[in-house]
Design a protein around this motif. Structure first.
Motif, short mmCIF file in Angstrom:
data_model
loop_
_atom_site.label_atom_id
_atom_site.label_comp_id
_atom_site.label_asym_id
_atom_site.label_seq_id
_atom_site.Cartn_x
_atom_site.Cartn_y
_atom_site.Cartn_z
N GLY A 11 93.09 82.61 37.76
CA GLY A 11 93.11 81.29 37.07
C GLY A 11 91.86 81.30 35.88
N GLY A 12 90.37 81.77 36.92
CA GLY A 12 88.83 82.76 36.67
C GLY A 12 89.35 82.81 35.54
N LEU A 13 89.80 84.23 35.31
CA LEU A 13 90.03 85.37 34.71
C LEU A 13 90.75 84.75 33.06
N LEU A 30 80.85 85.68 34.73
CA LEU A 30 82.08 85.35 35.98
C LEU A 30 81.62 86.18 36.72
N TRP A 31 81.26 85.74 38.34
CA TRP A 31 81.34 86.75 39.71
C TRP A 31 82.59 85.97 40.38
N GLU A 32 82.73 87.41 40.33
CA GLU A 32 83.89 87.89 41.93
C GLU A 32 83.06 88.65 43.17
N ARG A 33 83.15 88.03 44.19
CA ARG A 33 82.77 88.13 45.67
C ARG A 33 83.93 89.91 45.52
N GLY A 34 84.44 89.89 45.48
CA GLY A 34 85.64 91.22 45.81
C GLY A 34 85.25 91.82 44.93
N GLU A 35 85.58 93.49 44.91
CA GLU A 35 85.23 94.48 44.27
C GLU A 35 86.55 94.26 42.87
N SER A 118 80.01 90.68 43.63
CA SER A 118 78.59 89.94 43.52
C SER A 118 78.84 88.24 44.06
N ALA A 119 79.15 87.72 45.03
CA ALA A 119 79.05 86.50 44.90
C ALA A 119 78.20 85.22 44.07
N ALA A 120 79.16 84.76 44.04
CA ALA A 120 77.98 83.57 42.47
C ALA A 120 76.40 82.80 43.41
N PRO A 121 76.35 82.88 42.54
CA PRO A 121 75.14 82.03 42.92
C PRO A 121 75.01 80.63 43.43
N ALA A 135 84.75 76.12 38.95
CA ALA A 135 85.19 76.77 40.54
C ALA A 135 86.42 77.36 40.00
N ALA A 136 86.71 78.39 40.62
CA ALA A 136 87.40 78.94 40.37
C ALA A 136 87.61 79.97 41.59
N ASP A 137 87.37 79.45 42.65
CA ASP A 137 87.56 79.19 43.92
C ASP A 137 88.00 79.94 44.85
N GLY A 138 89.05 79.69 44.16
CA GLY A 138 90.33 79.77 45.72
C GLY A 138 90.43 78.44 46.56
N LEU A 163 101.83 85.76 56.68
CA LEU A 163 101.19 87.23 56.64
C LEU A 163 101.72 87.54 55.08
N TRP A 164 101.20 87.72 54.26
CA TRP A 164 101.75 88.81 52.99
C TRP A 164 101.78 89.78 52.81
N MET A 165 103.07 90.05 52.98
CA MET A 165 102.80 91.96 53.24
C MET A 165 103.58 92.39 51.87
N HIS A 278 103.06 74.96 48.00
CA HIS A 278 103.67 76.10 48.75
C HIS A 278 104.04 77.14 48.36
N PHE A 279 103.96 78.23 49.01
CA PHE A 279 104.86 79.38 48.55
C PHE A 279 105.74 79.67 48.28
N SER A 280 107.00 79.23 48.95
CA SER A 280 108.03 78.86 48.75
C SER A 280 108.75 78.71 47.38
N ILE A 281 107.96 77.94 46.84
CA ILE A 281 108.47 77.49 45.09
C ILE A 281 107.25 79.12 43.84
N GLY A 282 106.51 79.74 45.10
CA GLY A 282 105.88 80.60 44.15
C GLY A 282 105.61 79.74 42.61
N SER A 283 104.59 79.16 43.18
CA SER A 283 104.17 78.72 41.21
C SER A 283 102.88 78.14 41.00
N THR A 285 99.84 80.76 40.78
CA THR A 285 99.47 81.57 39.97
C THR A 285 99.65 80.93 38.20
N LYS A 286 101.20 80.41 38.34
CA LYS A 286 101.47 79.58 36.95
C LYS A 286 100.32 78.91 36.90
N LEU A 287 100.57 78.05 37.73
CA LEU A 287 99.71 76.54 37.79
C LEU A 287 98.04 76.33 37.44
C1 LIG Z 1 101.29 84.54 50.84
C2 LIG Z 1 101.47 83.75 49.87
C3 LIG Z 1 102.24 83.44 48.65
C4 LIG Z 1 102.60 83.98 47.29
N1 LIG Z 1 103.13 84.40 46.37
C5 LIG Z 1 103.21 83.62 44.98
C6 LIG Z 1 103.84 83.92 44.16
O1 LIG Z 1 104.67 84.29 44.54
N2 LIG Z 1 103.63 83.20 42.44
C7 LIG Z 1 102.55 82.27 42.77
O2 LIG Z 1 102.73 82.06 41.14
N3 LIG Z 1 101.73 82.04 43.41
C8 LIG Z 1 102.06 82.59 44.83
N4 LIG Z 1 100.65 82.55 45.61
C9 LIG Z 1 99.42 81.89 45.03
C10 LIG Z 1 98.77 82.38 44.04
O3 LIG Z 1 98.50 83.85 44.70
C11 LIG Z 1 97.60 81.67 43.83
O4 LIG Z 1 98.11 80.34 44.08
C12 LIG Z 1 96.76 82.09 42.40
O5 LIG Z 1 95.61 83.50 42.92
C13 LIG Z 1 95.53 80.80 42.89
O6 LIG Z 1 94.76 81.58 41.76
P1 LIG Z 1 93.53 81.11 41.57
O7 LIG Z 1 92.74 81.86 40.28
O8 LIG Z 1 93.14 80.26 41.45
O9 LIG Z 1 92.50 81.64 42.94
P2 LIG Z 1 92.72 82.72 43.99
O10 LIG Z 1 93.52 84.11 43.53
O11 LIG Z 1 92.55 82.81 45.09
O12 LIG Z 1 91.56 83.67 43.04
C14 LIG Z 1 89.88 83.19 44.16
C15 LIG Z 1 88.75 84.25 43.89
O13 LIG Z 1 87.62 84.11 43.94
C16 LIG Z 1 86.59 84.81 44.59
N5 LIG Z 1 85.72 83.81 45.28
C17 LIG Z 1 85.70 82.98 46.19
N6 LIG Z 1 84.67 82.54 46.18
C18 LIG Z 1 83.63 82.79 45.71
C19 LIG Z 1 82.26 82.80 45.37
N7 LIG Z 1 81.11 82.27 45.52
N8 LIG Z 1 81.90 84.09 44.89
C20 LIG Z 1 82.74 84.87 44.04
N9 LIG Z 1 83.66 84.80 44.32
C21 LIG Z 1 84.42 84.22 44.59
C22 LIG Z 1 87.81 85.35 45.50
O14 LIG Z 1 87.37 86.81 45.80
C23 LIG Z 1 89.19 85.39 44.97
O15 LIG Z 1 89.21 86.37 44.58
C24 LIG Z 1 101.47 82.78 46.79
C25 LIG Z 1 100.50 82.37 47.97
C26 LIG Z 1 99.91 82.49 48.82
C27 LIG Z 1 99.25 82.30 49.97
#
Ligand SMILES: Cc1cc2nc3c(=O)[nH]c(=O)nc-3n(C[C@H](O)[C@H](O)[C@H](O)COP(=O)(O)OP(=O)(O)OC[C@H]3O[C@@H](n4cnc5c(N)ncnc54)[C@H](O)[C@@H]3O)c2cc1C
Length: 387
Positions: A11-13, A30-35, A118-121, A135-138, A163-165, A278-283, A285-287
């Protein structure tokens, strides 16, 4: 305009890349706390047509995404050692890492300032230094949880644990499997996303996790994968001797996220921070990426920030709520799977695929051709006038 984006998920990217595409003069940090290469998750699946407006906004980027797609046309339900497949669906999937890498490259190419590891300020600092904070912070958004009343946040943690494996078994279709273990059922959602690689999500309940000793703090990801694989041996054909790959051993808990308001002053929620399905409808990322498209358009179409944020919310909230209603039916089905165990395989399969007659995967790819056309024309025109 100066824009701060918290979070380098899809979403953020995508938002950052699109804003710089249509308004190259804006400063976007854009800040991302992970590598950069830290991405959690293996593949993401899209149902046919689901990319719709997301693809139309940046067709050049999506040519590269689509080049990496694995595609298939059926859904299989595996139950009591037998898989029943249904044709007539169209799905594609891509590795989450590949998708994020392409998005990062797009951002870098367009001049987004990317700050990884880098965590966002803190929010008050960002609010005062930037015109807009996205705020695209998940799902666990600290931005949202710092202002729950302002956003009208409603969180509903569920009994669904996951568990996502990944696995080196290449499934050839979206496969839902239910494995009856001595401790209770484990559900599997598996699909291919790259040659020789499949996503393998195991879902279950707190009760089964406890009874099966699957949740042990401190256990390594490898041991966690081995413990899960051992229980799944109740259905030998499912993994067929292939291994499970686990990069973290923490079982997630699915949490429904809803917000009555998506913005608060100059801060706005986007993607999982605003809503989950819910991830069972896999949406999800698209949303999140559709939110990015709508917010980039609203900011360009409206001179006034409050008007832009209101227009963004008015467009996205009803669409997201519709998907959340579909996802809830699906989530409830999987949460109550033990009530269906014992049904004959054919009946079990059709029950799962139609989720009690209320939804079918065929209901999901609601491709709105008018919307796709509108987004395509809007971005093409805006690009022509800014370049
Ligand atoms: C088990 C599982 C399976 C899934 N399968 C699918 C699928 O098949 N298809 C699909 O479309 N979706 C799937 N999803 C959902 C999908 O992963 C998310 O909906 C999607 O990643 C949302 O994107 P986002 O950018 O909103 O958030 P995220 O991808 O969660 O990204 C948020 C980012 O913000 C960063 N962040 C958080 N706080 C800070 C901070 N303070 N400073 C800097 N960075 C920060 C995090 O490190 C993270 O990288 C699944 C989810 C789960 C749990």
């Amino acid at each position: 305009m100066r824009i701060a984006v918290i979070g380098g998920g899809p979403g953020g990217l995508y938002f950052a890349a699109l804003v710089k595409q249509v308004a190259p003069g804006h400063e976007v940090v854009l800040w991302e706390r992970g590598e950069a290469e830290d991405a959690i998750g293996f593949g993401v699946v899209f149902s046919d047509g689901a990319l719709g407006g997301v693809q139309a906004a940046d067709p050049v980027l999506f040519d590269s995404v689509i080049d990496r797609f694995v595609r298939w046309e059926s859904v299989g339900v595996r139950y009591r050692g037998r898989t029943i497949s249904h044709d007539g669906y169209r799905f594609s999937a891509v590795g989450r890492r590949s998708l994020l890498r392409l998005l990062r490259e797009r951002c870098a190419h367009r001049g987004v300032e990317l700050r990884f590891a880098s965590a966002a300020p803190p929010l008050p600092v960002l609010r005062s230094e930037f015109d807009l904070v996205v705020a695209a912070d998940g799902v666990g958004s600290a931005t949202r949880s710092s202002r729950p009343e302002a956003f009208g946040t409603r969180l509903e943690p569920r009994d669904s644990r996951y568990l996502w494996m990944g696995t080196d078994r290449m499934f050839d279709e979206l496969t839902f499997a239910v494995v009856e273990t001595p401790h209770g059922p484990l559900q599997v959602h598996a699909y291919p996303y790259a040659p020789g690689h499949s996503t393998f999500i195991v879902e279950t309940t707190d009760r089964v996790l406890r009874a099966g000793g699957l949740e042990q703090p401190g256990r390594s990801p490898e041991d966690t994968a081995r413990a899960v694989a051992a229980l799944l041996e109740a259905d030998e054909g499912l993994l067929g001797g292939h291994r499970l790959i686990c990069t973290g051993s923490r079982w997630g808990r699915f949490t429904s996220v809803r917000n009555d308001r998506w913005s608060d002053g100059n801060a706005v929620l986007l993607g999982d921070a605003a809503h989950t399905t819910h991830f069972s409808i896999g949406s999800g990322t698209k949303l999140a990426m559709e939110d990015a498209v709508a917010l980039a358009m609203a900011l360009t179409d409206n001179r006034d920030l409050p008007d832009a944020l209101a227009a963004y919310e008015a467009e996205r909230k009803p669409a997201v709520e519709r998907m959340q209603r579909v996802a809830e039916v699906s989530r409830d089905w999987f949460e109550h799977v033990d009530e269906r165990i014992g049904l004959p395989p054919g009946e079990f399969t059709s029950h799962l695929l139609t989720r009690s007659g209320r939804i079918s995967h065929r209901d999901l790819p609601l491709l709105d051709r008018d919307h796709v056309e509108r987004v395509r024309n809007w971005f093409a025109l805006t690009l022509a006038t800014t370049s």
